[in-house]
Design an enzyme around this catalytic site. Structure first.
Site, PDB file in Angstrom:
ATOM      1  N   TYR A 162       0.924  -1.116  -0.071  1.00  0.00           N
ATOM      2  CA  TYR A 162       0.005  -0.207  -0.001  1.00  0.00           C
ATOM      3  C   TYR A 162       0.747   1.156  -0.191  1.00  0.00           C
ATOM      4  CZ  TYR A 162       1.129   0.335   4.892  1.00  0.00           C
ATOM      5  OH  TYR A 162       1.756   0.649   6.206  1.00  0.00           O
ATOM      6  N   CYS A 163       0.385   2.340  -0.398  1.00  0.00           N
ATOM      7  CA  CYS A 163       0.987   3.591  -0.321  1.00  0.00           C
ATOM      8  C   CYS A 163      -0.145   4.681  -0.102  1.00  0.00           C
ATOM      9  CB  CYS A 163       1.742   3.908  -1.527  1.00  0.00           C
ATOM     10  SG  CYS A 163       0.852   3.997  -2.980  1.00  0.00           S
ATOM     11  N   THR A 164       0.154   5.878  -0.204  1.00  0.00           N
ATOM     12  CA  THR A 164      -0.681   6.990  -0.054  1.00  0.00           C
ATOM     13  C   THR A 164      -2.164   6.901  -0.829  1.00  0.00           C
ATOM     14  OG1 THR A 164       0.997   8.370   0.674  1.00  0.00           O
ATOM     15  CG2 THR A 164      -1.101   9.555   0.635  1.00  0.00           C
ATOM     16  N   ILE A 199      -3.918   4.662   1.408  1.00  0.00           N
ATOM     17  CA  ILE A 199      -4.633   4.834   2.546  1.00  0.00           C
ATOM     18  C   ILE A 199      -5.857   5.730   2.601  1.00  0.00           C
ATOM     19  CG2 ILE A 199      -4.008   5.581   4.959  1.00  0.00           C
ATOM     20  CD1 ILE A 199      -0.939   5.130   3.876  1.00  0.00           C
TER      21      ILE A 199
END
Ligand SMILES: [Zn+2]
Ligand SMILES: [Zn+2]
Length: 365
Positions: free
Chosen positions: A232-234, A261
């Site tokens: 995952y990332c932003t 996120i």
């Protein structure tokens, strides 16, 4: 500035401020209003932070046209923020981070509908909270070779084979079932991880995405090619690239959090009975420096060590360090990061340090 010019600006400034206070819904003239630094305006104008990205093939000529058109037309709608566009030879497409005046939100979304041939169907990632101080003073549209920086040569066509995109709901349920028995990579930089992260996530101990891609090789080296790899990332764009990179290496089951996120934050807000698997703050690179997903504070004040997650910039422009500072230390240090910077501002010391990219967020954990 000549006196008549000053009078002209003052007149328009006063007219615009008065027009806002008399009628909260009225949209002021963008050219003058929006070019004024927002901190000088006593207005309740609210902005919705929205972001999206689209990895698509655009020619260099089209990129140049889009740059001019988007900057001009979105600025006229009062949009501020940063947009990157890149041609197909690298990681091409568009990556947008904008703050849109609330009353213009639908207009801006329909505006992008007119670019379906360029960007495809856009999936917006809206910020969790509106803001009245977006901290972008204007809109900048920049042409880059790649939407995200990477050492390897990757083209837009290479990115057609995407990792599996999981909705926040599927992500939540798969992670809940797996618990500790999970290979979960946080594809952001180490300082972003420290403000907030998913339970059991592996921190990429790097300051840039380019270094993160190098580290990926080491992290997956001993894993069977059929294993589940979660990442995952932003907002998703970094995983779209990193996930493809792993798929090309033969890892078949790479799964990424769709919308990152930010999308998960919305999911948790709408499903409050579900315990958030992400704790803390989602760090963002805009003026908000992040939005809380849960109330957990995972960082400490750079000076006194008290529990705090308020990110600030050192006011010494030569330093400009991003760091965590509590209100008490902020007033004691006069918004600077060190006695040295404080003394530089007082004019009693020369600034001695070179700007170092890796110091961009000082250690606060
Ligand atoms: Zn402090
Ligand atoms: Zn400083």
């Amino acid at each position: 500035m000549p006196f008549p010019a000053l009078l002209f600006m003052l007149k328009h400034f006063i007219q615009n401020v008065i027009s806002i206070s008399r009628n909260g819904k009225k949209t002021p003239q963008p050219s003058i209003y929006y070019n004024f630094p927002r901190r000088f305006l006593f207005t309740s104008q609210k902005f919705k932070p929205i972001a999206f990205y689209s990895i698509v093939a655009l020619t260099e000529t089209r990129v140049a046209t889009l740059r001019n058109v988007l900057e001009k037309e979105l600025s006229a709608l009062g949009v501020v923020g940063r947009i990157y566009i890149a041609p197909e030879q690298g990681i091409g497409g568009i990556n947008c981070q904008m703050a849109v005046p609330i009353e213009k939100l639908d207009t801006v979304k329909s505006y992008f509908d007119g670019f379906k041939n360029d960007f495809g169907q856009i999936e917006y990632n809206e910020g969790i909270e509106d803001t009245s101080s977006p901290n972008f003073s204007k809109l900048r549209v920049l042409v880059k070779n790649n939407l995200v920086s990477i050492r390897q040569h990757v083209t837009t066509q290479d990115l057609a084979v995407q990792p599996h995109h999981l909705t926040p709901e599927d992500w939540h349920s798969q992670l809940s079932q797996k618990n500790e028995d999970l290979f979960l990579l946080d594809m952001r930089n180490q300082y972003e991880y420290h403000f907030g992260h998913f339970k059991h996530a592996i921190k990429m101990d790097v300051d840039t995405f380019r270094d993160g891609i190098q580290l990926l090789d080491e992290l997956v080296a001993n894993r069977p090619k059929g294993d589940d790899i979660y990442m995952y990332c932003t907002g998703g764009i970094r995983c779209s690239v990193a996930g493809t990179y792993l798929k090309k290496k033969g890892y078949e089951n790479v799964k990424m959090l769709k919308g990152g996120i930010t999308a998960y934050g919305h999911y948790i807000k709408e499903n409050q009975e579900k315990p958030s698997l992400f704790k803390g703050k989602n760090f963002t690179f805009d003026g908000r420096r992040g939005e809380p997903i849960t109330n957990d504070v995972l960082t400490q004040c750079y000076h006194c060590g008290s529990s705090c997650d308020h990110v600030t910039n050192c006011v010494n422009n030569k330093c400009h360090l991003l760091f965590v500072q509590c209100e008490t230390c902020k007033s004691k240090m006069k918004h600077t990061c060190s006695d040295h910077c404080h003394n530089v501002l007082k004019g009693i010391e020369e600034y001695k340090l070179d700007y170092d990219y890796h110091r961009q967020v000082a250690k606060a954990w």
